[in-house]
Design an enzyme around this catalytic site. Structure first.
Site, PDB file in Angstrom:
ATOM      1  N   GLU A   1      -5.836 -11.039  -2.058  1.00 15.02           N
ATOM      2  CA  GLU A   1      -4.912 -10.688  -1.169  1.00 15.02           C
ATOM      3  C   GLU A   1      -3.543 -10.591  -2.269  1.00 15.02           C
ATOM      4  O   GLU A   1      -2.706 -11.096  -2.005  1.00 15.02           O
ATOM      5  CB  GLU A   1      -4.651 -11.578   0.094  1.00 15.02           C
ATOM      6  CG  GLU A   1      -5.721 -11.568   1.205  1.00 15.02           C
ATOM      7  CD  GLU A   1      -5.158 -12.102   2.460  1.00 15.02           C
ATOM      8  OE1 GLU A   1      -4.343 -12.864   2.315  1.00 15.02           O
ATOM      9  OE2 GLU A   1      -5.739 -11.751   3.197  1.00 15.02           O
TER      10      GLU A   1
ATOM     11  N   GLU B   1     -12.125 -10.229   5.487  1.00 13.23           N
ATOM     12  CA  GLU B   1     -12.004 -11.182   6.256  1.00 13.23           C
ATOM     13  C   GLU B   1     -11.272 -11.264   8.013  1.00 13.23           C
ATOM     14  O   GLU B   1     -10.561 -10.073   7.832  1.00 13.23           O
ATOM     15  CB  GLU B   1     -10.783 -12.129   5.602  1.00 13.23           C
ATOM     16  CG  GLU B   1     -10.878 -12.696   4.368  1.00 13.23           C
ATOM     17  CD  GLU B   1      -9.607 -13.505   3.653  1.00 13.23           C
ATOM     18  OE1 GLU B   1      -8.650 -13.865   4.543  1.00 13.23           O
ATOM     19  OE2 GLU B   1      -9.427 -13.515   2.578  1.00 13.23           O
TER      20      GLU B   1
END
Ligand code: GAL
Length: 681
Positions: free
Chosen positions: A159, A316
């Site tokens: 991320e 995710e």
């Protein structure tokens, strides 16, 4: 190739159908647990796990001293159990020895405060010291695992920009100056682009330029915008640097996990997407939003747009509650399945979770996981097994593409510019209007492709342009060309106002779209907090009005009362062979639904299942030889879906499928004889 029946396009992963997995952090557990982990992964059908995402401090205990023994054992165990690895480069969070030795790598906030280590991602994206250490680690990981049979995907960092997207330190300032010199070449060009004649800001050289640090009044909006562009580019160049190291040693696909979500807007993913071998997104249901599942659908559509319409990976999500909202709500019965199927319906061919086993220690110990604290004797584990079966049942949809006749133009740069300070009303938030339009289209049973500025729109009947505050000429021309060729456009207030430098387009709003829309707006008349005005068709409007003078457009609805009393609120303008609609205010939901319905009819767009209630989400994925209709029922009544074929999760063949309240159906369309027994069970 017939656009509506494309060949399958598979994710470059060693999977037959939909990949299922999660983040696996074995370093948090004693070795004895690992054998149980892989056994249970097999039991659940988990076949892809992200490892070494936060592994730096484990692998490099002291500078240059790499030890892969534990990770080797994990990789071998995974392979022996048929589980593939989405292998992290591990660079997302440096070990304490590194930040202790190099405090100059720490990020600095807008107000000058240094961000301490102790959490994660405490590094400056422009730090050459951090980059050198990270690339060395990447090289070691690549060298060590390039030929490992478990390796399916390289996962760069994690991320990127989740916590450290904007850094205001001196090193970042220098990098910003280099970026500006590249972009503008001369300081005069920078002065023009930034409008520095205002407030005595003229620069004599690039060396005088700073990031938009905290200052005594208001920041130059173009400086702020360019700093965001620079910051997004800076992390993309970080990704590229790691990816180059991996690609030198391996042909395995490379990616990183995006954060297409309502609360993070720091990366311009349109510029990132082409650098990924697999487009991957992390997405969590955000119960803080008024309509969390509308946002799930929107984020999935954005991610598919980033993947250029091809299948993508949900890297995710969570089985249940997260731990970072104020109140972390569990999912209601059926909510997880509806969420996952929403992602799959909209193009996800891999569904992975954070995380495999719930942590005992650390900041995320109360985050749900595939294997909860309670172990296998739990509802959570039953859910995991159920999810595995559900994804198995959907395997055959992998590689198909989503069909859409409507495009929604979405842009991170317009978002940055729209939400800056100093605007006519700070109640106008870009994403609110984007979400509202997407949700209204979805309620009409219509699927939307989210497209980038400047995209070719010829495949669509309708393009929707919500509050696209900043727009360049190329993008405006693409919308105009779409309408001229016979398409429809629906554009809402505060669109086309500034150019790519954030300079107002003069001569009447909405600058870039004025001719296309056949209107001329000479004053913004925003409403006060809580103020409402009515339109003559009964719609209640809030937030925004403006003085619209038609210049060829037909008035479709007028304001009655409020600062624009009697003036045009909705217009339609014939342009070339098509027509462009303009909405000069923020509609309430019923009004927006009505209007969107009219515009869809005008564009000739019909829902896939016209009788489906507004709370039922319908999407179709197709390939040359097959077509699948996904029906997700968020409502409180059952719905009988008239789709002839085989429902994949129950294996029933019928012309009518009962989709229970809160349930779902995925039907492979098949021609069934009309006398075939109807099965609505
Ligand atoms: C993501 C992150 C994961 C984990 C998860 C919790 O932002 O990549 O490491 O923190 O959120 O929801």
């Amino acid at each position: 190739m017939d656009e509506r029946h494309p060949a399958r396009h598979r994710l470059p992963l060693p999977h037959r159908g939909i990949a299922f997995g999660g983040d696996y952090n074995p370093e948090q557990w004693p070795r004895q647990t690992w054998a149980e982990d892989v056994r249970l992964m097999q039991e659940a059908g988990v076949d892809l796990v992200a490892v070494n995402v936060f592994g730096w401090a484990e692998i490099e205990r002291s500078p240059g001293d790499y030890d892969f023994a534990d990770l080797d054992e994990v990789m071998d165990l995974l392979h022996a159990h048929g589980v593939h690895a989405n292998l992290g480069t591990g660079t997302s969070t440096p070990p304490p020895w590194l930040t202790a030795a190099h405090p100059e790598t720490l990020p600095v906030a807008r107000d000058g405060g240094v961000i301490s280590p102790g959490g994660r991602q405490a590094w400056c994206p422009s730090s050459p010291v951090m980059r050198e250490h990270a690339l060395r680690l990447t090289g070691e990981v690549a060298r060590h695992y390039a030929d490992h049979p478990a390796l399916a995907l390289w996962h760069v960092s994690n991320e990127l920009g989740c916590h450290n997207a904007l850094c205001f330190c001196d090193v970042s300032a220098q990098a910003f100056r280099r970026w500006l010199a590249d972009r503008y070449e001369t300081v005069e060009a920078l002065n023009t682009a930034w409008g520095t004649a205002f407030w005595s800001q003229r620069y004599g050289s690039f060396d005088e330029v700073l990031p938009p640090r905290r200052n005594a009044s208001a920041t130059n909006p173009t400086q702020e915008l360019d700093f965001r562009r620079f910051s997004s580019d800076e992390l993309l160049s970080w990704y590229d640097a790691e990816a180059a190291v991996l690609r030198e040693r391996s042909d395995v696909p490379v990616t990183t996990n995006f954060m297409v979500t309502a609360h993070i807007r720091t990366q311009d993913y349109w510029t990132w997407a082409g650098h990924m071998d697999v487009v991957a997104n992390d997405h969590y249901v955000d119960h803080r939003l008024a309509d969390p599942h509308a946002e799930v659908a929107f984020a999935a559509d954005v991610t598919r747009g980033l993947a250029a319409g091809n299948p993508w990976m949900l890297m995710e999500t969570s089985t249940g509650a997260v731990n970072w909202q104020h109140r972390n709500l569990a999912k209601a019965p059926g909510e997880l399945e509806r969420t996952l199927v929403t992602h799959v319906a909209r193009g996800a061919d891999a569904v992975c979770f954070f995380q495999w086993r719930a942590s005992r220690a650390g900041a995320e110990r109360f985050h749900s996981a595939l294997l909860p604290h309670a172990g296998t004797d739990s509802t959570g584990w039953e859910t995991t097994l159920r999810v595995g079966r559900l994804l198995d049942a959907l395997d055959e949809v992998a590689g198909t593409r989503v069909e859409a006749e409507v495009a929604l133009l979405f842009d991170w740069q317009a978002w940055w510019a729209c939400d800056e300070d100093g605007h006519p009303s700070s109640d106008v938030r870009y994403l609110d209007e984007v979400h509202a339009m997407h949700a209204a289209l979805r309620r009409q049973g219509v699927v939307v492709d989210v497209v980038r500025p400047g995209a070719d729109l010829s495949a669509y009947r309708l393009v929707v342009v919500p509050t696209l505050f900043l727009v360049d000429d190329t993008t405006a021309s693409a919308v105009e060309a779409h309408v001229a060729a016979g398409g429809r456009a629906l554009i809402t207030y505060l669109s086309g106002i500034v150019d790519e430098h954030d300079h107002v387009r003069t001569g009447g709003y909405p600058g870039a779209f004025r001719t296309l829309l056949g209107v001329h707006v000479d004053e913004f008349l925003p409403l006060d907090a809580g103020e409402e005005v009515r339109l003559d068709d009964g719609t209640v409007a809030t937030l925004w009005t403006e003085r619209v003078r038609p210049r060829g457009a037909r008035v479709h609805a007028r304001f009655t009362g409020g600062p624009s009393d009697g003036g045009a609120a909705v217009t339609r303008h014939r342009h070339g062979r098509g027509a462009a609609w303009y909405v000069a205010t923020r509609f309430d939901e019923p009004g927006r639904d009505r209007l969107v319905g009219e515009v869809l009819a005008d564009a000739g767009v019909a829902p896939i299942l016209p009788d489906a209630p507004r709370t039922v989400d319908v999407v179709r994925r197709v390939a040359d030889e097959a077509s699948y209709v996904f029906v997700v029922n968020h409502g409180t009544s059952d719905y009988l879906a008239p789709v002839a074929g085989t429902e994949l999760t129950r294996g029933r063949r019928a012309r009518l499928h009962r989709v229970a309240a809160g349930g779902l159906a995925v039907v492979r369309q098949e021609p069934l004889p009309t006398d075939d027994k109807e099965d609505a069970a």
